[in-house]
Write a protein that holds these residues in place. Structure first.
Motif, PDB file in Angstrom:
ATOM      1  N   LYS A 156      -8.494   0.712  -8.583  1.00 22.42           N
ATOM      2  CA  LYS A 156      -8.458  -0.481  -7.742  1.00 22.42           C
ATOM      3  C   LYS A 156      -9.891  -0.833  -7.373  1.00 22.42           C
ATOM      4  O   LYS A 156     -10.488  -0.240  -6.472  1.00 22.42           O
ATOM      5  CB  LYS A 156      -7.618  -0.241  -6.487  1.00 22.42           C
ATOM      6  CG  LYS A 156      -7.425  -1.492  -5.659  1.00 22.42           C
ATOM      7  CD  LYS A 156      -6.360  -1.268  -4.594  1.00 22.42           C
ATOM      8  CE  LYS A 156      -6.059  -2.536  -3.828  1.00 22.42           C
ATOM      9  NZ  LYS A 156      -7.171  -3.008  -3.013  1.00 22.42           N
ATOM     10  N   GLU A 170     -11.137  -8.814 -11.231  1.00 19.78           N
ATOM     11  CA  GLU A 170     -11.883  -8.578 -10.014  1.00 19.78           C
ATOM     12  C   GLU A 170     -13.369  -8.810 -10.270  1.00 19.78           C
ATOM     13  O   GLU A 170     -13.941  -8.230 -11.202  1.00 19.78           O
ATOM     14  CB  GLU A 170     -11.639  -7.110  -9.585  1.00 19.78           C
ATOM     15  CG  GLU A 170     -11.962  -6.798  -8.150  1.00 19.78           C
ATOM     16  CD  GLU A 170     -10.837  -7.154  -7.171  1.00 19.78           C
ATOM     17  OE1 GLU A 170      -9.846  -7.806  -7.590  1.00 19.78           O
ATOM     18  OE2 GLU A 170     -10.968  -6.801  -5.986  1.00 19.78           O
ATOM     19  N   ASN A 185       0.816  -1.212   0.000  1.00 21.13           N
ATOM     20  CA  ASN A 185       0.000   0.000   0.000  1.00 21.13           C
ATOM     21  C   ASN A 185       0.849   1.261   0.000  1.00 21.13           C
ATOM     22  O   ASN A 185       1.944   1.274   0.562  1.00 21.13           O
ATOM     23  CB  ASN A 185      -0.880   0.047   1.252  1.00 21.13           C
ATOM     24  CG  ASN A 185      -1.978  -0.984   1.184  1.00 21.13           C
ATOM     25  OD1 ASN A 185      -2.449  -1.313   0.097  1.00 21.13           O
ATOM     26  ND2 ASN A 185      -2.387  -1.484   2.331  1.00 21.13           N
TER      27      ASN A 185
HETATM   28  N1  LIG Z   1     -11.984  -4.730   7.583  1.00 19.42           N
HETATM   29  C1  LIG Z   1     -11.314  -5.803   7.912  1.00 19.42           C
HETATM   30  O1  LIG Z   1     -11.521  -6.367   8.960  1.00 19.42           O
HETATM   31  C2  LIG Z   1     -10.278  -6.345   6.986  1.00 19.42           C
HETATM   32  C3  LIG Z   1      -9.624  -7.520   7.270  1.00 19.42           C
HETATM   33  C4  LIG Z   1      -8.688  -7.997   6.374  1.00 19.42           C
HETATM   34  C5  LIG Z   1      -8.410  -7.295   5.206  1.00 19.42           C
HETATM   35  N2  LIG Z   1      -9.083  -6.151   4.953  1.00 19.42           N
HETATM   36  C6  LIG Z   1      -8.809  -5.359   3.757  1.00 19.42           C
HETATM   37  O2  LIG Z   1      -8.362  -6.164   2.707  1.00 19.42           O
HETATM   38  C7  LIG Z   1      -7.387  -5.462   1.983  1.00 19.42           C
HETATM   39  C8  LIG Z   1      -6.066  -6.151   1.993  1.00 19.42           C
HETATM   40  O3  LIG Z   1      -6.223  -7.286   1.343  1.00 19.42           O
HETATM   41  P1  LIG Z   1      -5.412  -7.823   0.109  1.00 19.42           P
HETATM   42  O4  LIG Z   1      -4.158  -8.440   0.504  1.00 19.42           O
HETATM   43  O5  LIG Z   1      -6.445  -8.634  -0.562  1.00 19.42           O
HETATM   44  O6  LIG Z   1      -4.938  -6.622  -0.752  1.00 19.42           O
HETATM   45  P2  LIG Z   1      -5.735  -5.546  -1.502  1.00 19.42           P
HETATM   46  O7  LIG Z   1      -7.129  -5.970  -1.686  1.00 19.42           O
HETATM   47  O8  LIG Z   1      -5.507  -4.266  -0.804  1.00 19.42           O
HETATM   48  O9  LIG Z   1      -4.966  -5.515  -2.887  1.00 19.42           O
HETATM   49  C9  LIG Z   1      -4.776  -6.630  -3.752  1.00 19.42           C
HETATM   50  C10 LIG Z   1      -6.001  -6.891  -4.550  1.00 19.42           C
HETATM   51  O10 LIG Z   1      -6.388  -5.768  -5.278  1.00 19.42           O
HETATM   52  C11 LIG Z   1      -7.289  -6.206  -6.251  1.00 19.42           C
HETATM   53  N3  LIG Z   1      -7.296  -5.331  -7.429  1.00 19.42           N
HETATM   54  C12 LIG Z   1      -8.324  -4.520  -7.779  1.00 19.42           C
HETATM   55  N4  LIG Z   1      -8.067  -3.844  -8.886  1.00 19.42           N
HETATM   56  C13 LIG Z   1      -6.841  -4.243  -9.303  1.00 19.42           C
HETATM   57  C14 LIG Z   1      -6.036  -3.885 -10.428  1.00 19.42           C
HETATM   58  N5  LIG Z   1      -6.441  -2.993 -11.342  1.00 19.42           N
HETATM   59  N6  LIG Z   1      -4.829  -4.476 -10.539  1.00 19.42           N
HETATM   60  C15 LIG Z   1      -4.401  -5.364  -9.623  1.00 19.42           C
HETATM   61  N7  LIG Z   1      -5.134  -5.738  -8.533  1.00 19.42           N
HETATM   62  C16 LIG Z   1      -6.350  -5.174  -8.379  1.00 19.42           C
HETATM   63  C17 LIG Z   1      -6.930  -7.624  -6.546  1.00 19.42           C
HETATM   64  O11 LIG Z   1      -8.034  -8.431  -6.202  1.00 19.42           O
HETATM   65  C18 LIG Z   1      -5.807  -7.922  -5.613  1.00 19.42           C
HETATM   66  O12 LIG Z   1      -5.908  -9.205  -5.071  1.00 19.42           O
HETATM   67  C19 LIG Z   1      -7.214  -4.138   2.617  1.00 19.42           C
HETATM   68  O13 LIG Z   1      -8.002  -3.181   1.975  1.00 19.42           O
HETATM   69  C20 LIG Z   1      -7.717  -4.408   4.009  1.00 19.42           C
HETATM   70  O14 LIG Z   1      -8.167  -3.232   4.626  1.00 19.42           O
HETATM   71  C21 LIG Z   1      -9.985  -5.674   5.815  1.00 19.42           C
END
Ligand SMILES: NC(=O)c1ccc[n+]([C@@H]2O[C@H](COP(=O)([O-])OP(=O)(O)OC[C@H]3O[C@@H](n4cnc5c(N)ncnc54)[C@H](O)[C@@H]3O)[C@@H](O)[C@H]2O)c1
Ligand SMILES: [Zn+2]
Length: 712
Positions: free
Chosen positions: A153, A215, A118
């Motif tokens: 995203k 996605e 991030n």
């Molecule tokens: N609220 C909660 O309790 C909680 C718990 C766990 C995780 N989360 C959230 O989940 C996220 C972290 O999870 P993560 O590891 O899946 O990472 P992420 O979702 O932040 O980023 C990776 C994902 O982005 C997505 N993506 C969307 N558009 C894309 C594009 N154009 N190119 C490439 N990827 C794209 C893909 O699905 C990829 O897997 C964070 O936003 C976090 O806040 C929230």
């Protein structure tokens, strides 16, 4: 028997622990704490984060806003960076996503599906880009300035789609990045996902093997409709579109998934066999588009970092104009061979980064609900909150809209609630965190009487709002005065809400016309008014007498007469007397004025007090005639012409631009065709721009549009 200790659910305990941790990481300097404390804190962070990750990835039911999760994750990363020996294998920083759910068959990904690092702000983006430049220079033996592809995203869930000889054979979730869930049956029900590629056979033979990554998401409107349906059936609604998409894809029954309105955007590829793949990310997107995959239209390739940052800024502001949710912008080094040179660290590639938008959601305690009386007498519930920071602003009040809103979401006093603040919109409470209830929360009801004047509140049939209909309600008058003096109305400088209240409460002004009877000595009696300020205010009041008629009309606060309607009315009626004499039918016949507005206007002029007010304003020298500059345009060059708008204009919102065009007799269409007369192009135009260029249709920028409309 009465108990005084509230029953604590597991969720309530988890939330409490989270709250405490959030406070700790916000207040403490993590660079300064000692090893022993760091160890204890890291252990608590791990435990709490793992629980939230489980709820989020496995149950599709998060308890806390993403920004809170990210903040704790960032803290854990910092601690682990300072004391690497604290990194444990079960640390959430070492993993991607969550374990695949036992419900589905597991699929091993041929190449892992990674997460993204991030960037929380422009500085982080710069640091990321410079690191890429440095590493590439080292590995290539010469300095380079790599181009960057910027993509939205999309907030949904990652999906890997395998096509063998052009036929969809496997759809898999990301899972923990190594193993995902086989959800092929469900994926087949998503209309946007092609079952066979290329969709247009003329494109040529398909790759023998292709993994497309993208996605699965749900549009905002579809999400709201789905939640309404679930609630109507007494089922639990989803917290947000992402969870709705994830929950729908991970349904055991594909027939249920088929009923869920899911969409898809492709954004990349995994392993490919039997095809020439472009060596640029941007071109890969276009290639995927040609094969028949939906690709987001807002992806751009930039040569300069400044343009990349501009793109991030642009979408931070304009994200709400999309009909799907995005939680950031993904930046990727465009040249794929260079991506390979940069490689990945632990669970994320080095060649990409996710620019995260500032948070706009937070959880806080709902301390009380009060009601506020607006200028039209509308009475709205307002949440009194334990102050909380949302997107850099401390919020202590938020709107609750109306009684039905509070009831249907079962929001109770004492609840922990989710508050959002989007752009310039007033903060609002969106839902309670039901899981955290202790049993001491109190349901709320609309009071029966106006808190300002004590008169009985009424709810008109078919309306969600309650009104105080007392004509002498002090609270309403303060609001009216404030509105009358406001920027879009009589624009009286120096007369904010504070002064409006003083003038009304002191009895100096009531009715509105008294404003034009104020004398220096009156103002000097008010607190905070010395001679200069008083004279300035009088001068501003005097100046307001010459405002255009439409502003006076708007300022009078007639229900349903907004700025645009007021301007419209002035096109047809040359003075306030002409308007006062109009019948409901005449009013309703105007384009842009509906029957409800027509009736409201006619009713307003029927009230004796209002007629007197107009007479007094006239006598006191306030303009009630149409000014030359307000006169309707002569035969306009725009009449009957068709316009298409694309991209964001510098000053006008899309709605305003449409309104102006329509008022001048033009039409606004949503897509470009040979029948389009003009395309109005703003920043970041979409595919309509390309189409217009192909067809050679004249294009205008905002300036050009205003000139054509004779407004510049
Ligand atoms: N609220 C909660 O309790 C909680 C718990 C766990 C995780 N989360 C959230 O989940 C996220 C972290 O999870 P993560 O590891 O899946 O990472 P992420 O979702 O932040 O980023 C990776 C994902 O982005 C997505 N993506 C969307 N558009 C894309 C594009 N154009 N190119 C490439 N990827 C794209 C893909 O699905 C990829 O897997 C964070 O936003 C976090 O806040 C929230
Ligand atoms: Zn009242």
């Amino acid at each position: 028997m009465e108990t005084h200790t509230a029953p604590q659910t597991a969720e309530a305990r988890l939330l409490e622990a989270t709250h405490t941790l959030l406070q700790t990481v916000r207040q403490r300097d993590l660079e300064a704490i000692d090893r022993k404390e760091a160890e204890a804190l890291a252990a608590r962070l791990r435990e709490v984060l793992n629980q939230h990750a489980y709820r989020y990835y496995v149950l599709d039911n998060p308890l806390i806003p993403d920004a809170d999760y990210d903040l704790l994750m960032q803290a854990l990363r910092k601690l682990e960076a300072r004391f690497p020996e604290l990194v444990t294998p079960d640390s959430p920083t070492q993993r991607v996503g969550g374990p695949p759910l036992g419900r589905f068959e597991k699929v091993r990904h041929p190449e892992p599906l990674l997460s993204l690092n991030n960037a929380f702000g422009e500085e982080d983006v710069r640091v990321w880009y410079e690191r890429c430049c440095r590493m590439l220079a080292e590995r290539l033996g010469q300095p380079v300035q790599p181009a960057v592809t910027a993509e939205l995203k999309i907030d949904g869930l990652a999906m890997a789609l395998t096509y063998e000889n052009g036929v969809l054979s496997v759809g898999a979730t990301r899972g923990d990045g190594i193993e995902g869930e086989n959800v092929t049956q469900n994926v087949r029900t998503i209309p946007a996902i092609p079952l066979r590629i290329p969709v247009d056979p003329a494109v040529g033979p398909p790759p023998t093997r292709l993994e497309v990554r993208g996605e699965v998401y749900m549009r905002k409107r579809d999400f709201e409709r789905l939640n309404e349906q679930l609630q109507a059936r007494g089922e639990r609604p989803f917290a947000n579109p992402r969870n709705a998409a994830a929950g729908s894809v991970r349904q055991l029954n594909p027939q249920v998934t088929a009923l869920r309105p899911l969409s898809f955007f492709a954004y990349g590829i995994g392993p490919v066999e039997g095809a020439e793949v472009p060596d640029s990310q941007y071109e890969v997107l276009q290639w995927l588009g040609r094969l028949g995959f939906p690709v987001n239209e807002h992806a751009r390739r930039f040569e300069h970092l400044d343009d990349v940052l501009e793109y991030c800024r642009y979408w931070t502001e304009h994200r709400d104009e999309l009909d799907y949710e995005i939680d950031g912008v993904v930046l990727k080094i465009d040249h794929r061979p260079w991506q390979a040179l940069l490689g990945a660290i632990s669970n994320a590639p080095r060649w990409a980064v996710a620019y995260k938008f500032p948070a706009r959601e937070a959880i806080t305690r709902l301390l009380d609900i009060m009601v506020s009386v607006g200028r039209t007498g509308v009475v709205k519930p307002v949440a009194v909150l334990e102050p909380v920071e949302v997107g850099g602003v401390t919020v202590s009040q938020a709107t609750l809209h109306n009684e039905d809103y509070v009831r249907s979401r079962d929001i109770r006093i004492g609840d922990l609630v989710v508050v959002i603040r989007a752009g310039d919109v007033i903060p609002q409470v969106v839902r309670p965190v039901v899981e955290a209830r202790t049993g001491n929360e109190r349901p709320w009801r609309m009071p029966e009487r106006c808190p300002s004047c004590g008169s009985q509140l009424v709810r008109l049939p078919g309306e969600a709002d309650y009104y105080c209909v007392a004509s002498d309600c002090p609270a309403q008058f303060v609001r009216l005065l404030e509105h009358f003096a406001g920027r879009d109305a009589m624009d009286i400088e120096g007369m904010g809400s504070q002064v409006a209240r003083q003038l009304a409460e002191s009895g100096l002004v009531r009715p509105l016309s008294d404003l034009y009877r104020l004398k220096l000595e009156d103002l000097l009696k008010l607190e905070g008014f010395a001679e200069t300020r008083a004279r300035n205010l009088l001068r501003a009041i005097e100046a307001s007498k010459q405002r255009p008629l439409s502003r006076l009309l708007f300022g009078l606060g007639i229900r349903h007469v907004g700025k645009t309607t007021a301007e419209l009315l002035v096109q047809r009626f040359a003075s306030i007397d002409e308007l006062a004499a109009a019948t409901i039918d005449e009013l309703a016949a105007l384009e842009g004025v509906g029957p409800i507005t027509a009736e409201s206007i006619a009713n307003w002029f029927r009230v004796e007090d209002n007629r007197r007010l107009i007479e007094e304003l006239k006598e006191l020298g306030v303009n009630t005639q149409r000014l030359p500059e307000e006169a309707p345009a002569a035969e306009s060059p725009v009449r009957g012409k068709t316009f298409v708008l694309t991209g964001a204009l510098p000053h006008l919102t899309r709605k305003e631009a449409e309104e102006l065009i329509k008022r001048a007799g033009g039409r606004v269409a949503s897509s470009v065709s040979r029948n389009t007369d003009y395309v109005v192009v703003g920043e970041n135009p979409g595919s309509k721009y390309d189409r217009a260029r192909q067809l050679g249709i004249p294009m205008l920028d905002e300036d050009g549009l205003l000139r054509l409309l004779g407004m510049k």
